[in-house]
Design an enzyme around this catalytic site. Structure first.
Site, PDB file in Angstrom:
ATOM      1  N   TYR A  17       2.050  17.383  -2.182  1.00 55.39           N
ATOM      2  CA  TYR A  17       1.256  16.187  -2.482  1.00 55.39           C
ATOM      3  C   TYR A  17       0.623  15.894  -1.203  1.00 55.39           C
ATOM      4  O   TYR A  17      -0.782  15.733  -1.247  1.00 55.39           O
ATOM      5  CB  TYR A  17       2.338  14.776  -2.708  1.00 55.39           C
ATOM      6  CG  TYR A  17       1.536  13.575  -3.180  1.00 55.39           C
ATOM      7  CD1 TYR A  17       0.782  13.357  -4.167  1.00 55.39           C
ATOM      8  CD2 TYR A  17       1.289  12.642  -1.866  1.00 55.39           C
ATOM      9  CE1 TYR A  17       0.289  12.034  -4.390  1.00 55.39           C
ATOM     10  CE2 TYR A  17       0.617  11.668  -1.966  1.00 55.39           C
ATOM     11  CZ  TYR A  17       0.129  11.278  -3.285  1.00 55.39           C
ATOM     12  OH  TYR A  17      -0.657   9.963  -3.561  1.00 55.39           O
ATOM     13  N   SER A  29      -4.726   9.335   0.334  1.00 54.80           N
ATOM     14  CA  SER A  29      -3.265   8.679   0.654  1.00 54.80           C
ATOM     15  C   SER A  29      -3.080   8.549   2.098  1.00 54.80           C
ATOM     16  O   SER A  29      -3.667   9.311   2.956  1.00 54.80           O
ATOM     17  CB  SER A  29      -1.972   9.468  -0.200  1.00 54.80           C
ATOM     18  OG  SER A  29      -0.862   9.074   0.392  1.00 54.80           O
TER      19      SER A  29
HETATM   20  N1  LIG Z   1       1.207   4.661  -5.830  1.00 52.83           N
HETATM   21  C1  LIG Z   1       0.965   4.771  -4.743  1.00 52.83           C
HETATM   22  O1  LIG Z   1       1.908   4.060  -3.743  1.00 52.83           O
HETATM   23  C2  LIG Z   1      -0.051   5.721  -4.096  1.00 52.83           C
HETATM   24  C3  LIG Z   1       0.289   5.641  -2.688  1.00 52.83           C
HETATM   25  C4  LIG Z   1      -0.981   6.958  -2.228  1.00 52.83           C
HETATM   26  C5  LIG Z   1      -1.861   7.164  -3.045  1.00 52.83           C
HETATM   27  N2  LIG Z   1      -1.801   7.216  -4.231  1.00 52.83           N
HETATM   28  C6  LIG Z   1      -3.016   7.588  -4.958  1.00 52.83           C
HETATM   29  O2  LIG Z   1      -3.449   6.587  -5.915  1.00 52.83           O
HETATM   30  C7  LIG Z   1      -3.957   7.440  -6.865  1.00 52.83           C
HETATM   31  C8  LIG Z   1      -3.788   6.456  -8.464  1.00 52.83           C
HETATM   32  O3  LIG Z   1      -2.472   6.496  -8.658  1.00 52.83           O
HETATM   33  P1  LIG Z   1      -1.661   5.297  -9.111  1.00 52.83           P
HETATM   34  O4  LIG Z   1      -0.640   5.117  -7.881  1.00 52.83           O
HETATM   35  O5  LIG Z   1      -2.595   4.285  -9.360  1.00 52.83           O
HETATM   36  O6  LIG Z   1      -0.810   6.086 -10.125  1.00 52.83           O
HETATM   37  P2  LIG Z   1      -0.844   5.624 -11.916  1.00 52.83           P
HETATM   38  O7  LIG Z   1       0.183   6.721 -12.441  1.00 52.83           O
HETATM   39  O8  LIG Z   1      -0.754   4.314 -12.243  1.00 52.83           O
HETATM   40  O9  LIG Z   1      -2.443   5.780 -12.323  1.00 52.83           O
HETATM   41  C9  LIG Z   1      -2.729   7.281 -12.386  1.00 52.83           C
HETATM   42  C10 LIG Z   1      -3.537   7.594 -13.494  1.00 52.83           C
HETATM   43  O10 LIG Z   1      -4.113   8.795 -13.521  1.00 52.83           O
HETATM   44  C11 LIG Z   1      -3.900   9.313 -14.926  1.00 52.83           C
HETATM   45  N3  LIG Z   1      -3.928  10.977 -14.765  1.00 52.83           N
HETATM   46  C12 LIG Z   1      -2.619  11.756 -14.517  1.00 52.83           C
HETATM   47  N4  LIG Z   1      -3.094  12.914 -14.540  1.00 52.83           N
HETATM   48  C13 LIG Z   1      -4.340  13.172 -15.033  1.00 52.83           C
HETATM   49  C14 LIG Z   1      -5.206  14.036 -15.430  1.00 52.83           C
HETATM   50  N5  LIG Z   1      -4.898  15.536 -15.402  1.00 52.83           N
HETATM   51  N6  LIG Z   1      -6.326  13.627 -16.059  1.00 52.83           N
HETATM   52  C15 LIG Z   1      -6.786  12.386 -16.131  1.00 52.83           C
HETATM   53  N7  LIG Z   1      -6.156  11.423 -15.653  1.00 52.83           N
HETATM   54  C16 LIG Z   1      -5.022  11.575 -15.268  1.00 52.83           C
HETATM   55  C17 LIG Z   1      -2.398   8.754 -15.555  1.00 52.83           C
HETATM   56  O11 LIG Z   1      -2.330   8.847 -16.743  1.00 52.83           O
HETATM   57  C18 LIG Z   1      -2.811   7.204 -14.767  1.00 52.83           C
HETATM   58  O12 LIG Z   1      -3.261   6.596 -15.793  1.00 52.83           O
HETATM   59  C19 LIG Z   1      -3.685   8.847  -7.323  1.00 52.83           C
HETATM   60  O13 LIG Z   1      -4.664   9.527  -6.656  1.00 52.83           O
HETATM   61  C20 LIG Z   1      -2.610   8.672  -5.997  1.00 52.83           C
HETATM   62  O14 LIG Z   1      -2.164   9.787  -5.499  1.00 52.83           O
HETATM   63  C21 LIG Z   1      -1.018   6.371  -4.929  1.00 52.83           C
END
Ligand SMILES: NC(=O)c1ccc[n+]([C@@H]2O[C@H](COP(=O)([O-])OP(=O)(O)OC[C@H]3O[C@@H](n4cnc5c(N)ncnc54)[C@H](O)[C@@H]3O)[C@@H](O)[C@H]2O)c1
Length: 305
Positions: free
Chosen positions: A156, A143
């Site tokens: 986080y 991130s």
């Molecule tokens: N959304 C943002 O703005 C943002 C910003 C920076 C980083 N991120 C990172 O991007 C990545 C993807 O997140 P996203 O935003 O697409 O969110 P999202 O919630 O849409 O997707 C994340 C997926 O991970 C799955 N998940 C959660 N815990 C789990 C576990 N223990 N085992 C297996 N699967 C699990 C969830 O069911 C979900 O389908 C994450 O690592 C998040 O920290 C997101």
């Protein structure tokens, strides 16, 4: 890595958000896609979408904190689609609140998924990627929070700092096997991460933070303005093709990153100060690096040099 045709991609968190975007983009590029996620309903919906697009996709229900389940998932992926060439450690969860109010369970949940899940992905799949000898690429999702931390996102961000460091170390380690490593540092993605508290396990339920529907709605509002996951995955694909480590396709991050690195540089004494000490330390480090190389080659073989 430039040719994705027929390669197997294993994507954690592949049922939603950034992971689903990766499944679509790399599936369109010819990969066979394994999506591993903790939510079976989301896996089913994602598989429908991927297959309707003509992508060869397989779903595995996996909690990425479960080490034994990882081995079974790796076996299943290989059985269905053959050796894994691309590993996307994308699944992650978030929670926000004043860090001094956090419980041990808040730390354990976030570190367990965001860092432990990446460690487990490496442990389960990287030895297999090394063994098949065909090369590949690992993409870990950190991130922008891998570069800054504040109280509210402290746990986080700390987990993402660690993913950043681990990715850098793995890049150094895996180059000799023809396996690239990139770290994805998004600012804001259009995703469902606002709901991630719903996947928090019962044994780690004790939280110091209040996460109610009002908070979830406020988070949805931010993320609804985020980058489209397929667009983001397109940047990841370009980074793999160029074997680039950092994937940070957010121009607005520049002033924050410049300020953060300037602060680090400002903490250094002038380059021409303490010349004697500098020379002494540099020579000691050079001697250690040479000794380390010899020890490693004795213990782990010539490839370790
Ligand atoms: N959304 C943002 O703005 C943002 C910003 C920076 C980083 N991120 C990172 O991007 C990545 C993807 O997140 P996203 O935003 O697409 O969110 P999202 O919630 O849409 O997707 C994340 C997926 O991970 C799955 N998940 C959660 N815990 C789990 C576990 N223990 N085992 C297996 N699967 C699990 C969830 O069911 C979900 O389908 C994450 O690592 C998040 O920290 C997101």
């Amino acid at each position: 890595m430039r040719d994705f045709q027929g390669k197997t991609a294993f994507i954690t968190g592949g049922a939603s958000g950034a992971g689903l975007g990766q499944a679509k983009v790399f599936g369109d590029a010819g990969c066979r896609i394994v999506i591993a996620d903790i939510r079976q309903d989301a896996i089913d919906a994602a598989l429908d979408e991927l297959r309707a697009r003509g992508i060869a996709a397989h779903g595995i229900r996996l909690d990425i904190t479960d080490r034994q389940a990882w081995d079974a998932a790796a076996d299943e992926a290989e059985r269905v689609f053959g050796p894994v060439h691309l590993l996307f450690n994308t699944a992650g969860v978030s929670i926000f609140g004043p860090i001094e109010k956090a419980t041990y369970e808040d730390y354990d949940w976030i570190f367990g998924v965001n860092l432990g899940g990446v460690v487990n992905g490496h442990q389960a799949l990287v030895p297999r990627m090394i063994a098949h000898g065909e090369g590949g690429h690992v993409v870990n999702t950190a991130s922008l929070g891998a570069f800054f931390a504040n109280s509210g996102a402290g746990i986080y961000s700390t987990s993402k700092f660690a993913v950043h460091g681990l990715s850098m170390a793995m890049r150094d380690a895996l180059a000799k096997y023809g396996i690239g490593v990139s770290v994805l540092c998004p600012a804001n993605i259009s995703s469902n991460i606002a709901e991630s508290v719903r996947t928090r396990p019962a044994h780690l339920a004790n939280s110091g933070f209040e996460v109610d529907e009002r908070e979830i709605a406020a988070l949805h509002e931010i993320y609804s303005q985020g980058m489209d996951p397929e667009e983001l995955a397109g940047h990841v694909k370009a980074a793999i093709e160029a074997d680039r480590f950092y994937v940070i396709p957010y121009p607005e991050a520049r002033p924050m990153l410049e300020a953060a690195f300037q602060q680090v540089l400002d903490a250094l004494p002038p380059a021409d100060s303490d010349l004697e000490g500098q020379e002494k330390r540099a020579k000691a480090m050079a001697r250690y690096i040479e000794a380390r190389r010899e020890m490693d080659s004795d213990r782990y073989g010539e490839a370790a040099r």
